[in-house]
Design a protein around this motif. Structure first.
Motif, PDB file in Angstrom:
ATOM      1  N   TYR A 199       0.832  -1.208   0.000  1.00  0.00           N
ATOM      2  CA  TYR A 199       0.000   0.000   0.000  1.00  0.00           C
ATOM      3  C   TYR A 199       0.870   1.263   0.000  1.00  0.00           C
ATOM      4  CZ  TYR A 199      -4.296  -2.621   1.180  1.00  0.00           C
ATOM      5  OH  TYR A 199      -5.377  -3.449   1.164  1.00  0.00           O
ATOM      6  N   LEU A 200       1.908   1.271   0.835  1.00  0.00           N
ATOM      7  CA  LEU A 200       2.781   2.443   0.937  1.00  0.00           C
ATOM      8  C   LEU A 200       3.477   2.723  -0.388  1.00  0.00           C
ATOM      9  CD1 LEU A 200       4.186   4.648   2.629  1.00  0.00           C
ATOM     10  CD2 LEU A 200       5.905   2.927   3.271  1.00  0.00           C
ATOM     11  N   ILE A 201       3.978   1.662  -1.022  1.00  0.00           N
ATOM     12  CA  ILE A 201       4.655   1.842  -2.310  1.00  0.00           C
ATOM     13  C   ILE A 201       3.674   2.352  -3.362  1.00  0.00           C
ATOM     14  CG2 ILE A 201       5.811   0.615  -4.191  1.00  0.00           C
ATOM     15  CD1 ILE A 201       7.050  -1.220  -2.067  1.00  0.00           C
ATOM     16  N   ALA A 202       2.446   1.833  -3.356  1.00  0.00           N
ATOM     17  CA  ALA A 202       1.431   2.296  -4.314  1.00  0.00           C
ATOM     18  C   ALA A 202       1.131   3.777  -4.115  1.00  0.00           C
ATOM     19  CB  ALA A 202       0.157   1.468  -4.161  1.00  0.00           C
ATOM     20  N   MET A 203       0.992   4.200  -2.860  1.00  0.00           N
ATOM     21  CA  MET A 203       0.695   5.604  -2.570  1.00  0.00           C
ATOM     22  C   MET A 203       1.836   6.513  -3.009  1.00  0.00           C
ATOM     23  SD  MET A 203       0.029   7.487   1.077  1.00  0.00           S
ATOM     24  CE  MET A 203       1.795   7.576   1.390  1.00  0.00           C
ATOM     25  N   LEU A 204       3.076   6.132  -2.667  1.00  0.00           N
ATOM     26  CA  LEU A 204       4.236   6.960  -3.012  1.00  0.00           C
ATOM     27  C   LEU A 204       4.440   7.042  -4.518  1.00  0.00           C
ATOM     28  CD1 LEU A 204       6.829   5.877  -0.289  1.00  0.00           C
ATOM     29  CD2 LEU A 204       5.753   8.117  -0.529  1.00  0.00           C
ATOM     30  N   SER A 205       4.271   5.914  -5.206  1.00  0.00           N
ATOM     31  CA  SER A 205       4.480   5.925  -6.659  1.00  0.00           C
ATOM     32  C   SER A 205       3.453   6.810  -7.351  1.00  0.00           C
ATOM     33  CB  SER A 205       4.428   4.496  -7.218  1.00  0.00           C
ATOM     34  OG  SER A 205       3.153   3.917  -7.034  1.00  0.00           O
ATOM     35  N   MET A 206       2.205   6.774  -6.897  1.00  0.00           N
ATOM     36  CA  MET A 206       1.183   7.624  -7.502  1.00  0.00           C
ATOM     37  C   MET A 206       1.424   9.091  -7.166  1.00  0.00           C
ATOM     38  SD  MET A 206      -1.283   7.406  -9.546  1.00  0.00           S
ATOM     39  CE  MET A 206      -2.772   8.193 -10.127  1.00  0.00           C
ATOM     40  N   MET A 207       1.856   9.370  -5.950  1.00  0.00           N
ATOM     41  CA  MET A 207       2.161  10.741  -5.554  1.00  0.00           C
ATOM     42  C   MET A 207       3.278  11.308  -6.426  1.00  0.00           C
ATOM     43  SD  MET A 207       3.426  12.214  -1.855  1.00  0.00           S
ATOM     44  CE  MET A 207       5.128  11.724  -2.130  1.00  0.00           C
ATOM     45  N   MET A 208       4.314  10.497  -6.678  1.00  0.00           N
ATOM     46  CA  MET A 208       5.430  10.938  -7.522  1.00  0.00           C
ATOM     47  C   MET A 208       5.005  11.082  -8.971  1.00  0.00           C
ATOM     48  SD  MET A 208       8.481   8.594  -5.931  1.00  0.00           S
ATOM     49  CE  MET A 208       9.026   8.799  -4.233  1.00  0.00           C
ATOM     50  N   PHE A 209       4.232  10.101  -9.480  1.00  0.00           N
ATOM     51  CA  PHE A 209       3.801  10.139 -10.869  1.00  0.00           C
ATOM     52  C   PHE A 209       2.934  11.369 -11.147  1.00  0.00           C
ATOM     53  CE2 PHE A 209       0.916   8.915 -14.337  1.00  0.00           C
ATOM     54  CZ  PHE A 209       1.842   8.552 -15.303  1.00  0.00           C
ATOM     55  N   PHE A 352      11.764  18.516  -7.000  1.00  0.00           N
ATOM     56  CA  PHE A 352      12.041  17.388  -7.893  1.00  0.00           C
ATOM     57  C   PHE A 352      13.345  16.686  -7.490  1.00  0.00           C
ATOM     58  CE2 PHE A 352       8.793  19.199 -10.576  1.00  0.00           C
ATOM     59  CZ  PHE A 352       8.301  18.122 -11.295  1.00  0.00           C
ATOM     60  N   ILE A 353      14.349  17.470  -7.108  1.00  0.00           N
ATOM     61  CA  ILE A 353      15.618  16.877  -6.661  1.00  0.00           C
ATOM     62  C   ILE A 353      15.413  16.092  -5.366  1.00  0.00           C
ATOM     63  CG2 ILE A 353      17.956  17.404  -5.873  1.00  0.00           C
ATOM     64  CD1 ILE A 353      17.877  19.859  -7.742  1.00  0.00           C
ATOM     65  N   ALA A 354      14.591  16.651  -4.456  1.00  0.00           N
ATOM     66  CA  ALA A 354      14.304  15.961  -3.194  1.00  0.00           C
ATOM     67  C   ALA A 354      13.569  14.646  -3.444  1.00  0.00           C
ATOM     68  CB  ALA A 354      13.475  16.866  -2.282  1.00  0.00           C
ATOM     69  N   LEU A 358      14.524  10.835  -2.290  1.00  0.00           N
ATOM     70  CA  LEU A 358      13.570   9.928  -1.644  1.00  0.00           C
ATOM     71  C   LEU A 358      13.507   8.592  -2.384  1.00  0.00           C
ATOM     72  CD1 LEU A 358      11.433   9.621   0.597  1.00  0.00           C
ATOM     73  CD2 LEU A 358       9.742  10.534  -1.009  1.00  0.00           C
ATOM     74  N   CYS A 359      13.530   8.631  -3.704  1.00  0.00           N
ATOM     75  CA  CYS A 359      13.513   7.400  -4.503  1.00  0.00           C
ATOM     76  C   CYS A 359      14.755   6.550  -4.223  1.00  0.00           C
ATOM     77  CB  CYS A 359      13.451   7.738  -5.988  1.00  0.00           C
ATOM     78  SG  CYS A 359      11.851   8.337  -6.552  1.00  0.00           S
ATOM     79  N   ILE A 360      15.908   7.193  -4.126  1.00  0.00           N
ATOM     80  CA  ILE A 360      17.150   6.475  -3.851  1.00  0.00           C
ATOM     81  C   ILE A 360      17.108   5.816  -2.477  1.00  0.00           C
ATOM     82  CG2 ILE A 360      19.637   6.763  -3.479  1.00  0.00           C
ATOM     83  CD1 ILE A 360      19.512   9.023  -5.602  1.00  0.00           C
ATOM     84  N   VAL A 361      16.553   6.543  -1.492  1.00  0.00           N
ATOM     85  CA  VAL A 361      16.432   5.998  -0.137  1.00  0.00           C
ATOM     86  C   VAL A 361      15.538   4.756  -0.138  1.00  0.00           C
ATOM     87  CG1 VAL A 361      15.498   6.446   2.161  1.00  0.00           C
ATOM     88  CG2 VAL A 361      16.899   8.182   1.031  1.00  0.00           C
TER      89      VAL A 361
END
Length: 380
Positions: A199-209, A352-354, A358-361
């Motif tokens: 669920y967390l990954i789905a939320m973060l990926s949609m937020m980024m997209f 965008f840099i931040a 976050l993606c790298i982390v």
């Protein structure tokens, strides 16, 4: 089921180009209220998806899906006739509830109907159609909005038109153990830890997209005068590459584990965000959006594949109801999260840099988990 999945994108994308016309027609109302016409369905999807998943498990997939298609078509198409902002908001809220049911049930049915590699391929097709639908429906809605701001609302009637075909073709799946009372009443175990991580990954990926359609126009406008067509091309690039990588999911999934795809996806997304954050070039901004789309496009089919493998069939509806809720919550929260981040970090470019950081982390965290607590999932 593929067309029903694209309806979730249609809920907002179709009327987006008509917002200026809606604003002029209801000029006595605030801009915030007009924008709520666009975003209200996403909020209702977030709130109602868990309930829809429970109802699908309790009363059956097909009857509820047919009901939601009816509500979607009638409530969405009502916008063509409504002449009140309050009634328009009410119809949009009702349509959002219907979308919650359509996506939750259609995704659940994929797990019920298909197994193994066939399921993986279909999930890739589903995600691809959703991403590509964003490109098609934004342009189709724009074409109709040139005729009238009411025009795009007619496209929602496809929910009613799809109803006879769905009634004829879809079959209610038979749940395992349903013929044995004791087995049917036995509690089905849900792995809350791994489900919560999905669920967390789905939320973060949609937020980024969603940062690309919501924030990229403002970033590009900082570079100077730019046409609406040029902005549209830039916005559609991430959706286009996301649809390509989702479409091919069934072909490359046999060579990579679920965890490996997550790590590679976050790495590609980070690369794209860095390109967008550091460049002053319109062309390079498009390249960055495309790279991020390649990374984030695999996340939805990857997460649904993972959840279907770890979720018992009898509770699959409620699990995917929760998935739909968190997925759209990421869309809803994206602009809300970015606004204070811009103030804190000083510029949209730094945001965008931040996001790249976050993606790298997250890529590093998932790599560590795949070697420890999620070692079994590194072989799925």
């Amino acid at each position: 089921m593929l067309f029903a999945s694209t309806m979730t994108v249609m809920s907002g994308a179709i009327i987006a180009p008509a917002l200026p016309g809606i604003s002029r027609h209801f000029s006595e109302h605030s801009q915030v209220l007009i924008q709520l016409i666009l975003t209200l369905p996403a909020l209702m999807i977030t709130l109602c998806s868990p309930l829809m998943g429970y109802l699908a498990d309790r009363f059956g997939r097909k009857p509820l899906l047919l009901l939601m298609l009816s509500i979607y078509g009638l409530a969405g198409g009502a916008g063509f006739l409504i002449n009140s902002v309050e009634l328009l908001l009410a119809s949009r809220a009702l349509m959002g509830i219907a979308v919650a049911g359509i996506l939750s049930i259609s995704t659940t049915l994929v797990g019920d109907y298909f197994e193994g590699s066939e399921r993986v391929r279909f999930l890739g097709l589903q995600s691809s159609c959703m991403a590509l639908g964003g490109v098609v429906f934004i342009n189709l809605g724009g074409l109709l909005s040139d005729w009238s701001w009411r025009g795009p609302f007619l496209l929602y009637l496809t929910g009613v038109l799809l109803l006879p075909y769905a009634w004829a073709m879809l079959k209610e799946p038979r749940l395992p153990g349903a013929t044995h009372a004791d087995s049917a009443q036995a509690p089905a175990r849900v792995d809350y830890w791994r489900t919560g991580l999905g669920y967390l990954i789905a939320m973060l990926s949609m937020m980024m997209f969603y940062m690309f359609p919501a924030q990229l126009p403002f970033l590009l406008s900082e570079q100077g005068e730019i046409s609406g067509m040029a902005i549209g091309i830039a916005l559609s690039m991430s959706a286009l590459t996301a649809s390509i990588v989702a479409f091919g999911y069934g072909y490359y999934k046999p060579f990579f584990s679920v965890m490996t795809i997550y790590v590679l996806g976050f790495a590609l997304a980070a690369t794209g965000f860095l390109v967008v954050g550091f460049t002053d070039s319109y062309a390079m901004a498009i390249v960055g959006a495309a790279i991020s789309g390649f990374g984030l496009g695999a996340f939805m089919p990857n997460t649904t594949t993972w959840l279907m493998r770890i979720t018992p069939q009898r509770v699959r509806g409620r699990v995917f109801g929760g998935f739909t809720s968190t997925f759209f919550f990421g869309q809803f929260i994206s602009p809300i999260a970015v606004a204070p981040a811009v103030i804190w970090l000083g510029s949209l470019r730094n945001v965008f840099i931040a996001m790249a950081v976050l993606c790298i982390v997250f890529a590093a965290i998932l790599m560590i988990l795949s070697k420890t607590y999620l070692r079994a999932d590194s072989r799925l």
